[in-house]
Design a protein around this motif. Structure first.
Motif, PDB file in Angstrom:
ATOM      1  N   ARG A  18       6.470  -0.987 -12.954  1.00  0.00           N
ATOM      2  CA  ARG A  18       5.581  -0.033 -12.293  1.00  0.00           C
ATOM      3  C   ARG A  18       4.125  -0.166 -12.721  1.00  0.00           C
ATOM      4  O   ARG A  18       3.367   0.784 -12.708  1.00  0.00           O
ATOM      5  N   LYS A  19       3.704  -1.345 -13.083  1.00  0.00           N
ATOM      6  CA  LYS A  19       2.321  -1.582 -13.492  1.00  0.00           C
ATOM      7  C   LYS A  19       1.372  -1.305 -12.310  1.00  0.00           C
ATOM      8  O   LYS A  19       1.636  -1.688 -11.181  1.00  0.00           O
ATOM      9  N   GLU A  20       0.297  -0.612 -12.613  1.00  0.00           N
ATOM     10  CA  GLU A  20      -0.770  -0.313 -11.651  1.00  0.00           C
ATOM     11  C   GLU A  20      -0.306   0.487 -10.435  1.00  0.00           C
ATOM     12  O   GLU A  20      -0.513   0.092  -9.298  1.00  0.00           O
ATOM     13  N   ILE A  21       0.351   1.622 -10.727  1.00  0.00           N
ATOM     14  CA  ILE A  21       0.545   2.613  -9.679  1.00  0.00           C
ATOM     15  C   ILE A  21      -0.491   3.705  -9.926  1.00  0.00           C
ATOM     16  O   ILE A  21      -1.331   3.577 -10.816  1.00  0.00           O
ATOM     17  N   LYS A  22      -0.454   4.788  -9.179  1.00  0.00           N
ATOM     18  CA  LYS A  22      -1.512   5.804  -9.202  1.00  0.00           C
ATOM     19  C   LYS A  22      -1.794   6.373 -10.587  1.00  0.00           C
ATOM     20  O   LYS A  22      -2.931   6.649 -10.930  1.00  0.00           O
ATOM     21  N   ASN A  23      -0.763   6.566 -11.404  1.00  0.00           N
ATOM     22  CA  ASN A  23      -0.968   7.093 -12.760  1.00  0.00           C
ATOM     23  C   ASN A  23       0.085   6.525 -13.706  1.00  0.00           C
ATOM     24  O   ASN A  23       1.026   5.887 -13.274  1.00  0.00           O
ATOM     25  N   ASP A  24      -0.114   6.789 -14.977  1.00  0.00           N
ATOM     26  CA  ASP A  24       0.806   6.261 -15.997  1.00  0.00           C
ATOM     27  C   ASP A  24       1.832   7.290 -16.463  1.00  0.00           C
ATOM     28  O   ASP A  24       2.511   7.069 -17.469  1.00  0.00           O
ATOM     29  N   PRO A  57      23.786   6.993 -12.621  1.00  0.00           N
ATOM     30  CA  PRO A  57      22.690   6.324 -13.325  1.00  0.00           C
ATOM     31  C   PRO A  57      22.987   4.860 -13.630  1.00  0.00           C
ATOM     32  O   PRO A  57      24.136   4.490 -13.832  1.00  0.00           O
ATOM     33  N   ASN A  58      21.936   4.078 -13.631  1.00  0.00           N
ATOM     34  CA  ASN A  58      21.998   2.633 -13.910  1.00  0.00           C
ATOM     35  C   ASN A  58      22.916   1.870 -12.956  1.00  0.00           C
ATOM     36  O   ASN A  58      23.436   0.823 -13.288  1.00  0.00           O
ATOM     37  N   MET A  59      23.125   2.412 -11.794  1.00  0.00           N
ATOM     38  CA  MET A  59      23.957   1.769 -10.787  1.00  0.00           C
ATOM     39  C   MET A  59      23.243   0.541 -10.200  1.00  0.00           C
ATOM     40  O   MET A  59      23.860  -0.460  -9.901  1.00  0.00           O
ATOM     41  N   MET A  60      21.934   0.639 -10.072  1.00  0.00           N
ATOM     42  CA  MET A  60      21.128  -0.431  -9.503  1.00  0.00           C
ATOM     43  C   MET A  60      20.460  -1.218 -10.627  1.00  0.00           C
ATOM     44  O   MET A  60      20.271  -0.696 -11.720  1.00  0.00           O
ATOM     45  N   ASP A  61      20.063  -2.447 -10.348  1.00  0.00           N
ATOM     46  CA  ASP A  61      19.474  -3.287 -11.389  1.00  0.00           C
ATOM     47  C   ASP A  61      17.961  -3.096 -11.528  1.00  0.00           C
ATOM     48  O   ASP A  61      17.507  -2.523 -12.497  1.00  0.00           O
ATOM     49  N   THR A  62      17.192  -3.602 -10.564  1.00  0.00           N
ATOM     50  CA  THR A  62      15.734  -3.555 -10.733  1.00  0.00           C
ATOM     51  C   THR A  62      15.005  -3.054  -9.488  1.00  0.00           C
ATOM     52  O   THR A  62      15.423  -3.302  -8.354  1.00  0.00           O
ATOM     53  N   LEU A  63      13.912  -2.384  -9.769  1.00  0.00           N
ATOM     54  CA  LEU A  63      12.988  -1.914  -8.745  1.00  0.00           C
ATOM     55  C   LEU A  63      11.594  -2.293  -9.213  1.00  0.00           C
ATOM     56  O   LEU A  63      11.199  -1.940 -10.322  1.00  0.00           O
ATOM     57  N   ASN A  64      10.864  -3.002  -8.384  1.00  0.00           N
ATOM     58  CA  ASN A  64       9.496  -3.367  -8.722  1.00  0.00           C
ATOM     59  C   ASN A  64       8.553  -2.673  -7.749  1.00  0.00           C
ATOM     60  O   ASN A  64       8.553  -2.975  -6.551  1.00  0.00           O
ATOM     61  N   ILE A  65       7.774  -1.719  -8.268  1.00  0.00           N
ATOM     62  CA  ILE A  65       6.793  -0.987  -7.465  1.00  0.00           C
ATOM     63  C   ILE A  65       5.372  -1.242  -7.964  1.00  0.00           C
ATOM     64  O   ILE A  65       4.444  -0.512  -7.636  1.00  0.00           O
ATOM     65  N   SER A  66       5.187  -2.292  -8.744  1.00  0.00           N
ATOM     66  CA  SER A  66       3.880  -2.620  -9.312  1.00  0.00           C
ATOM     67  C   SER A  66       2.833  -2.887  -8.231  1.00  0.00           C
ATOM     68  O   SER A  66       3.158  -3.295  -7.118  1.00  0.00           O
ATOM     69  N   ASN A  67       1.586  -2.652  -8.608  1.00  0.00           N
ATOM     70  CA  ASN A  67       0.441  -2.941  -7.737  1.00  0.00           C
ATOM     71  C   ASN A  67       0.485  -2.182  -6.412  1.00  0.00           C
ATOM     72  O   ASN A  67       0.249  -2.735  -5.345  1.00  0.00           O
ATOM     73  N   ASN A  68       0.815  -0.902  -6.518  1.00  0.00           N
ATOM     74  CA  ASN A  68       0.752   0.036  -5.398  1.00  0.00           C
ATOM     75  C   ASN A  68      -0.090   1.212  -5.877  1.00  0.00           C
ATOM     76  O   ASN A  68       0.447   2.229  -6.321  1.00  0.00           O
ATOM     77  N   ASN A  69      -1.381   1.069  -5.806  1.00  0.00           N
ATOM     78  CA  ASN A  69      -2.324   2.010  -6.421  1.00  0.00           C
ATOM     79  C   ASN A  69      -2.256   3.435  -5.890  1.00  0.00           C
ATOM     80  O   ASN A  69      -2.731   4.355  -6.548  1.00  0.00           O
ATOM     81  N   GLU A  70      -1.695   3.637  -4.717  1.00  0.00           N
ATOM     82  CA  GLU A  70      -1.613   4.989  -4.152  1.00  0.00           C
ATOM     83  C   GLU A  70      -0.259   5.651  -4.389  1.00  0.00           C
ATOM     84  O   GLU A  70      -0.063   6.803  -4.033  1.00  0.00           O
ATOM     85  N   ASN A 107       0.846  -1.196   0.000  1.00  0.00           N
ATOM     86  CA  ASN A 107       0.000   0.000   0.000  1.00  0.00           C
ATOM     87  C   ASN A 107       0.880   1.244   0.000  1.00  0.00           C
ATOM     88  O   ASN A 107       0.608   2.216   0.702  1.00  0.00           O
ATOM     89  N   LEU A 108       1.955   1.203  -0.784  1.00  0.00           N
ATOM     90  CA  LEU A 108       2.957   2.270  -0.760  1.00  0.00           C
ATOM     91  C   LEU A 108       2.400   3.627  -1.174  1.00  0.00           C
ATOM     92  O   LEU A 108       1.625   3.731  -2.122  1.00  0.00           O
ATOM     93  N   ILE A 109       2.862   4.640  -0.438  1.00  0.00           N
ATOM     94  CA  ILE A 109       2.617   6.023  -0.839  1.00  0.00           C
ATOM     95  C   ILE A 109       3.938   6.786  -0.959  1.00  0.00           C
ATOM     96  O   ILE A 109       3.975   7.876  -1.514  1.00  0.00           O
ATOM     97  N   ASP A 110       5.050   6.189  -0.449  1.00  0.00           N
ATOM     98  CA  ASP A 110       6.323   6.898  -0.476  1.00  0.00           C
ATOM     99  C   ASP A 110       7.501   5.929  -0.365  1.00  0.00           C
ATOM    100  O   ASP A 110       7.422   4.918   0.332  1.00  0.00           O
TER     101      ASP A 110
END
Length: 189
Positions: free
Chosen positions: A170-176, A140-153, A127-130
């Motif tokens: 980042r599928k299904e966050i608050k906006n596209d 830049p590109n120092m890190m590999d992957t971040l998955n924040i999908s399915n955090n609608n807020e 239920n991430l907001i921040d």
């Protein structure tokens, strides 16, 4: 003597000979030096004290853990899996400075604060907001992957530079809208 009394006495004797296990001794002394500790699906409500263990990989997934206590973690931990637990509210990771992979997906986390950059992070289905991390834009590109999908807020405006990650799910966050660092957003009068 009647049969019921004999059965009862047998039960008492057998119960007294059963060794009581110490919850903190989840593994033998030899296992404390192993590279991986797998404690998934054990119905744990708290993280046991694993601070003396040498593990680099710790799997605590699919339990009922509701609080992250870094002091109980192995100090040289490289990978931590706390997915599918009952973590909620704010998660702060300030001491695990060697951590390279973090999976805290499928919890009810609202905010994540990371003192160190972590190469692979899965924060999906919370239920991430921040999210706040010390990863800086000049690498830049120092890190590999971040998955924040399915955090609608969760907004597309982040408190870290998304450019530090090679790939962001980042599928299904608050906006596209494109992900932007909050310092890049123009101030509105």
């Amino acid at each position: 003597m009647n049969t019921k009394l004999l059965i009862f006495l047998f039960f008492l004797v057998s119960c007294s000979t059963v060794k009581k296990s110490n919850k903190s001794d989840l593994f033998s002394q030899e296992e404390k030096t192993k590279d991986s500790l797998i404690l998934s699906s054990r119905n744990l409500k708290n993280i046991p004290d694993l601070s003396e263990y040498k593990a680099r990989y710790l799997d605590l997934s699919n339990n009922a853990i509701d609080h992250l206590d870094e002091a109980k973690m192995p100090k040289n931990l490289l990978e931590l899996n706390l997915s599918n637990n009952k973590l909620s509210g704010d998660i702060k990771i300030f001491e695990l400075n060697k951590l390279e992979k973090l999976n805290i997906s499928s919890n009810k986390i609202r905010r994540v604060f990371l003192k160190y950059c972590i190469k692979n992070i899965n924060l999906s289905s919370n239920n991430l907001i921040d999210i706040l991390t010390n990863c800086v834009e000049d690498r830049p590109n120092m890190m590999d992957t971040l998955n924040i999908s399915n955090n609608n807020e969760l907004s597309n405006i982040l408190r870290f530079s998304p450019s530090v990650y090679k790939k962001i799910y980042r599928k299904e966050i608050k906006n596209d809208l494109p992900l932007v660092w909050s310092f890049e957003v123009p101030i509105k009068n």
